[in-house]
Design a protein around this motif. Structure first.
Motif, PDB file in Angstrom:
ATOM      1  N   PHE A   1     -29.727   7.533  11.149  1.00  0.00           N
ATOM      2  CA  PHE A   1     -28.371   7.841  11.613  1.00  0.00           C
ATOM      3  C   PHE A   1     -28.374   8.177  13.105  1.00  0.00           C
ATOM      4  N   PHE A   2     -27.297   7.783  13.784  1.00  0.00           N
ATOM      5  CA  PHE A   2     -27.126   8.156  15.189  1.00  0.00           C
ATOM      6  C   PHE A   2     -27.259   9.668  15.375  1.00  0.00           C
ATOM      7  N   GLU A   3     -26.715  10.407  14.417  1.00  0.00           N
ATOM      8  CA  GLU A   3     -26.644  11.862  14.539  1.00  0.00           C
ATOM      9  C   GLU A   3     -28.019  12.524  14.678  1.00  0.00           C
ATOM     10  N   PHE A   4     -29.067  11.843  14.272  1.00  0.00           N
ATOM     11  CA  PHE A   4     -30.403  12.444  14.302  1.00  0.00           C
ATOM     12  C   PHE A   4     -31.231  11.990  15.499  1.00  0.00           C
ATOM     13  N   ALA A   5     -30.634  11.222  16.394  1.00  0.00           N
ATOM     14  CA  ALA A   5     -31.400  10.683  17.526  1.00  0.00           C
ATOM     15  C   ALA A   5     -32.006  11.793  18.385  1.00  0.00           C
ATOM     16  N   ARG A   6     -31.209  12.819  18.683  1.00  0.00           N
ATOM     17  CA  ARG A   6     -31.743  13.904  19.515  1.00  0.00           C
ATOM     18  C   ARG A   6     -32.895  14.617  18.821  1.00  0.00           C
ATOM     19  N   ARG A   7     -32.758  14.842  17.533  1.00  0.00           N
ATOM     20  CA  ARG A   7     -33.805  15.531  16.781  1.00  0.00           C
ATOM     21  C   ARG A   7     -35.092  14.705  16.761  1.00  0.00           C
ATOM     22  N   ILE A   8     -34.959  13.381  16.624  1.00  0.00           N
ATOM     23  CA  ILE A   8     -36.131  12.509  16.624  1.00  0.00           C
ATOM     24  C   ILE A   8     -36.814  12.541  17.983  1.00  0.00           C
TER      25      ILE A   8
ATOM     26  N   GLY B   1     -23.104   7.902  11.081  1.00  0.00           N
ATOM     27  CA  GLY B   1     -22.922   8.582   9.809  1.00  0.00           C
ATOM     28  C   GLY B   1     -21.599   8.242   9.144  1.00  0.00           C
ATOM     29  N   ASP B   2     -20.535   8.071   9.930  1.00  0.00           N
ATOM     30  CA  ASP B   2     -19.233   7.714   9.361  1.00  0.00           C
ATOM     31  C   ASP B   2     -19.305   6.380   8.617  1.00  0.00           C
ATOM     32  N   GLU B   3     -20.082   5.445   9.167  1.00  0.00           N
ATOM     33  CA  GLU B   3     -20.172   4.138   8.523  1.00  0.00           C
ATOM     34  C   GLU B   3     -21.061   4.185   7.284  1.00  0.00           C
TER      35      GLU B   3
ATOM     36  N   ILE C   1     -27.817  -1.085   4.411  1.00  0.00           N
ATOM     37  CA  ILE C   1     -26.836  -0.996   5.491  1.00  0.00           C
ATOM     38  C   ILE C   1     -27.558  -0.594   6.765  1.00  0.00           C
ATOM     39  N   ALA C   2     -27.037  -1.073   7.897  1.00  0.00           N
ATOM     40  CA  ALA C   2     -27.666  -0.803   9.181  1.00  0.00           C
ATOM     41  C   ALA C   2     -26.622  -0.879  10.278  1.00  0.00           C
ATOM     42  N   GLY C   3     -26.984  -0.401  11.461  1.00  0.00           N
ATOM     43  CA  GLY C   3     -26.082  -0.478  12.598  1.00  0.00           C
ATOM     44  C   GLY C   3     -25.950  -1.901  13.110  1.00  0.00           C
ATOM     45  N   PRO C   4     -25.006  -2.126  14.025  1.00  0.00           N
ATOM     46  CA  PRO C   4     -24.745  -3.485  14.506  1.00  0.00           C
ATOM     47  C   PRO C   4     -25.742  -3.989  15.539  1.00  0.00           C
ATOM     48  N   GLU C   5     -26.556  -3.084  16.108  1.00  0.00           N
ATOM     49  CA  GLU C   5     -27.458  -3.476  17.188  1.00  0.00           C
ATOM     50  C   GLU C   5     -28.915  -3.222  16.803  1.00  0.00           C
TER      51      GLU C   5
ATOM     52  N   GLY D   1     -22.814  -2.147  10.262  1.00  0.00           N
ATOM     53  CA  GLY D   1     -21.700  -1.385  10.793  1.00  0.00           C
ATOM     54  C   GLY D   1     -21.115  -2.054  12.024  1.00  0.00           C
ATOM     55  N   GLU D   2     -20.072  -1.459  12.546  1.00  0.00           N
ATOM     56  CA  GLU D   2     -19.396  -2.025  13.714  1.00  0.00           C
ATOM     57  C   GLU D   2     -19.520  -1.146  14.949  1.00  0.00           C
ATOM     58  N   VAL D   3     -19.871   0.121  14.763  1.00  0.00           N
ATOM     59  CA  VAL D   3     -19.885   1.074  15.867  1.00  0.00           C
ATOM     60  C   VAL D   3     -21.226   1.029  16.592  1.00  0.00           C
TER      61      VAL D   3
END
Length: 250
Positions: free
Chosen positions: A133-140, A162-164, A184-188, A236-238
């Motif tokens: 998830f994008f939300e965990f990027a800083r933690r990683i 996370g929304d997606e 499921i995965a992000g668009p990029e 996802g689209e975001v």
């Protein structure tokens, strides 16, 4: 329709409860914070009474190999038993892309055990495998920090908002059971070191990303395809840059 969300006060769970409620469902957030403990079984029977669907997005409080395995095995057994008693007709679980390819990673091995119990249960099921998830990027990034550097491998990386994730899981939950899984995965898709190099620059973080093929993720070195879908997947689209506009780093 009554849908119980195990882990319903967490990152994905809270989004699911809100989204399902907006669509007219009776969405119940079940977690230790609301008096429901899947490890002990406390509150499960009461929470699941009258439920048609249960969504499990809970997570272990510890990622230590033995602890995370015990969490997913114990909580899943208790949950499935309570669902059978309550007449639940659809069990939905959120898992991780790549678990089947890296059973040597303790967390992934625990998710494999969880999925095995779900598949062996008579309750119809659906499993959603998501990328990071994008939300965990800083933690990683913080977890990979070594002084003024952040050590990252150059492997494929395709995180998702996370929304997606919540949107995809919610859509599966209100549909017919898959008795299988989707990814499921992000668009990029990019390389993990490049993603964090760009991310740190965007955050205004002065640390330097160093490409290190021996850098660990969940305690193990990674191979190129470990963290991304290898077949058909729902994307996802975001994009991360657009997500950051509404979720600036703190």
């Amino acid at each position: 329709m009554k849908i119980v969300v195990i882990g319903g006060t967490g990152l994905i769970g809270s989004k699911l409860v809100a989204r399902l409620g907006e669509h007219g469902h009776e969405a119940v957030a079940a977690s230790p914070n609301t008096g429901v403990d899947t490890l002990t079984g406390k509150g499960l029977a009461e929470a699941l009474a009258g439920a048609s669907v249960v969504i499990d997005v809970s997570n272990s409080p510890s990622f230590e190999d033995a602890a995370v395995l015990d969490f997913f095995e114990t909580s899943t057994r208790n949950l499935l038993a309570a669902e059978a008693a309550a007449g639940v007709r659809h069990h939905v679980a959120l898992s991780v892309v790549g678990t089947d390819r890296r059973p040597d990673i303790g967390y992934f091995r625990a998710k494999i055990a969880q999925e095995r119990l779900i598949k062996e249960s008579p309750i119809p099921f659906s499993v959603v495998h998501a990328t990071q998830f994008f939300e965990f990027a800083r933690r990683i990034a913080d977890g990979a920090a070594d002084g003024d550097t952040v050590r990252m491998p150059s492997v494929a990386f395709q995180p998702i908002a996370g929304d997606e994730v919540a949107k995809a899981v919610g859509r599966v939950a209100v549909g017919s059971p898959l008795n299988g899984s989707i990814e499921i995965a992000g668009p990029e898709r990019t390389q993990m070191d490049d993603f964090f190099r760009n991310a740190l620059e965007t955050w205004g973080d002065p640390r330097k990303v160093v490409t290190d093929p021996h850098a660990h993720y969940f305690g193990a070195e990674l191979n190129e395809p470990d963290l991304v879908p290898v077949g058909d997947a729902t994307l996802g689209e975001v994009k991360y840059a657009d997500w950051l506009k509404d979720n600036p780093p703190t």
